[in-house]
Design a protein around this motif. Structure first.
Motif, PDB file in Angstrom:
ATOM      1  N   GLY A  65       5.242  36.990  21.478  1.00  0.00           N
ATOM      2  CA  GLY A  65       5.385  37.628  20.176  1.00  0.00           C
ATOM      3  C   GLY A  65       4.262  37.371  19.193  1.00  0.00           C
ATOM      4  N   TYR A  66       3.248  36.624  19.598  1.00  0.00           N
ATOM      5  CA  TYR A  66       2.092  36.384  18.734  1.00  0.00           C
ATOM      6  C   TYR A  66       1.054  37.441  19.088  1.00  0.00           C
ATOM      7  CZ  TYR A  66       4.442  31.984  17.938  1.00  0.00           C
ATOM      8  OH  TYR A  66       5.374  31.036  17.620  1.00  0.00           O
ATOM      9  N   LEU A  67       1.207  38.622  18.496  1.00  0.00           N
ATOM     10  CA  LEU A  67       0.438  39.791  18.911  1.00  0.00           C
ATOM     11  C   LEU A  67      -1.006  39.783  18.417  1.00  0.00           C
ATOM     12  CD1 LEU A  67       3.183  42.492  18.365  1.00  0.00           C
ATOM     13  CD2 LEU A  67       2.640  41.196  20.446  1.00  0.00           C
ATOM     14  N   TYR A  68      -1.304  39.012  17.389  1.00  0.00           N
ATOM     15  CA  TYR A  68      -2.629  39.036  16.792  1.00  0.00           C
ATOM     16  C   TYR A  68      -3.246  37.641  16.709  1.00  0.00           C
ATOM     17  CZ  TYR A  68      -0.789  43.570  15.536  1.00  0.00           C
ATOM     18  OH  TYR A  68      -0.210  44.797  15.603  1.00  0.00           O
ATOM     19  N   PRO A  69      -3.528  37.013  17.861  1.00  0.00           N
ATOM     20  CA  PRO A  69      -4.184  35.711  17.795  1.00  0.00           C
ATOM     21  C   PRO A  69      -5.554  35.857  17.138  1.00  0.00           C
ATOM     22  CG  PRO A  69      -4.206  36.544  20.042  1.00  0.00           C
ATOM     23  CD  PRO A  69      -3.389  37.492  19.234  1.00  0.00           C
ATOM     24  N   GLN A  70      -5.963  34.846  16.409  1.00  0.00           N
ATOM     25  CA  GLN A  70      -7.230  34.870  15.682  1.00  0.00           C
ATOM     26  C   GLN A  70      -8.227  33.931  16.353  1.00  0.00           C
ATOM     27  OE1 GLN A  70      -7.629  36.950  12.704  1.00  0.00           O
ATOM     28  NE2 GLN A  70      -5.860  37.708  13.837  1.00  0.00           N
ATOM     29  N   ILE A  71      -9.492  34.322  16.334  1.00  0.00           N
ATOM     30  CA  ILE A  71     -10.571  33.524  16.905  1.00  0.00           C
ATOM     31  C   ILE A  71     -11.493  33.117  15.756  1.00  0.00           C
ATOM     32  CG2 ILE A  71     -12.444  33.450  18.590  1.00  0.00           C
ATOM     33  CD1 ILE A  71      -9.820  34.291  19.925  1.00  0.00           C
ATOM     34  N   VAL A  72     -11.783  31.834  15.651  1.00  0.00           N
ATOM     35  CA  VAL A  72     -12.688  31.335  14.617  1.00  0.00           C
ATOM     36  C   VAL A  72     -13.896  30.719  15.306  1.00  0.00           C
ATOM     37  CG1 VAL A  72     -12.977  29.657  12.761  1.00  0.00           C
ATOM     38  CG2 VAL A  72     -10.832  30.909  12.975  1.00  0.00           C
ATOM     39  N   LEU A  73     -15.065  31.142  14.883  1.00  0.00           N
ATOM     40  CA  LEU A  73     -16.322  30.592  15.379  1.00  0.00           C
ATOM     41  C   LEU A  73     -16.906  29.722  14.274  1.00  0.00           C
ATOM     42  CD1 LEU A  73     -17.754  33.862  16.949  1.00  0.00           C
ATOM     43  CD2 LEU A  73     -16.405  32.083  18.075  1.00  0.00           C
ATOM     44  N   THR A  74     -17.130  28.457  14.570  1.00  0.00           N
ATOM     45  CA  THR A  74     -17.636  27.511  13.576  1.00  0.00           C
ATOM     46  C   THR A  74     -19.129  27.264  13.804  1.00  0.00           C
ATOM     47  OG1 THR A  74     -17.127  25.587  14.939  1.00  0.00           O
ATOM     48  CG2 THR A  74     -15.406  26.346  13.427  1.00  0.00           C
ATOM     49  N   ARG A  75     -19.694  26.426  12.963  1.00  0.00           N
ATOM     50  CA  ARG A  75     -21.066  25.937  13.076  1.00  0.00           C
ATOM     51  C   ARG A  75     -22.121  27.033  12.940  1.00  0.00           C
ATOM     52  NH1 ARG A  75     -20.298  21.029  17.364  1.00  0.00           N
ATOM     53  NH2 ARG A  75     -19.044  19.806  15.943  1.00  0.00           N
ATOM     54  N   ILE A  76     -21.877  27.940  12.033  1.00  0.00           N
ATOM     55  CA  ILE A  76     -22.871  28.971  11.718  1.00  0.00           C
ATOM     56  C   ILE A  76     -24.152  28.309  11.211  1.00  0.00           C
ATOM     57  CG2 ILE A  76     -22.056  29.322   9.367  1.00  0.00           C
ATOM     58  CD1 ILE A  76     -22.655  32.238   9.617  1.00  0.00           C
TER      59      ILE A  76
END
Length: 155
Positions: free
Chosen positions: A89-100
């Motif tokens: 039911g978690y239809l929209y997992p989010q991806i975070v990219l760090t260390r820009i």
């Protein structure tokens, strides 16, 4: 199994649950342990409800890496985890990219060497390419991938 227990909201906050995709000979005994041994009662929630279940799924990757996720096996693993989260039911997992900041440092060095004419434009292009690569590899919408700036020592 571990991810399912976490997504079901059955683990107390601040508890450590490890998922291993490798085997060490000295830890082989873990693979024959019962669930009660892998999930001791002190880390499990007695009563599940809205307050114990995760409200979102968030994956954090080091955005300064050349390949995100790193290799086919890791990509397959995260695709499976994302599919599992969607099934729960978690239809929209989010991806975070760090260390820009590290990406920017690499580009500044290239610009100082005269390899890049417009470092600001090149930074946007590199970040866009990294985001597109993650979108394609993990089959997530572009709006689900975010770069986070962290310009603090030791991060």
């Amino acid at each position: 199994k571990q991810l399912g227990v976490i997504m079901d909201g059955a683990v107390k906050d601040e508890s450590l649950v490890q998922q291993r995709n490798y085997r060490y000979a000295r830890l082989l005994w873990e693979f024959w342990r019962k669930d009660v041994d892998l999930f001791p009662p002190e880390i499990l929630v007695k009563k599940n409800g809205l307050s114990t279940k995760p409200h979102a799924i968030l994956f954090v990757f080091d955005g300064s890496m050349e390949e995100i996720p790193d290799g086919e096996e890791e990509t397959r693993f995260y695709k499976d985890v994302i599919a599992m989260s969607r099934n729960k039911g978690y239809l929209y997992p989010q991806i975070v990219l760090t260390r820009i900041d590290r990406v920017e440092e690499q580009l500044v060095k290239s610009a100082a060497a005269g390899e890049i004419a417009d470092p600001e434009l090149r930074l946007r292009q590199v970040l866009d390419k990294k985001i597109e690569d993650v979108v394609m590899k993990l089959d997530v919408p572009r709006t689900a991938v975010h770069f986070i700036e962290n310009y603090h020592a030791g991060t």
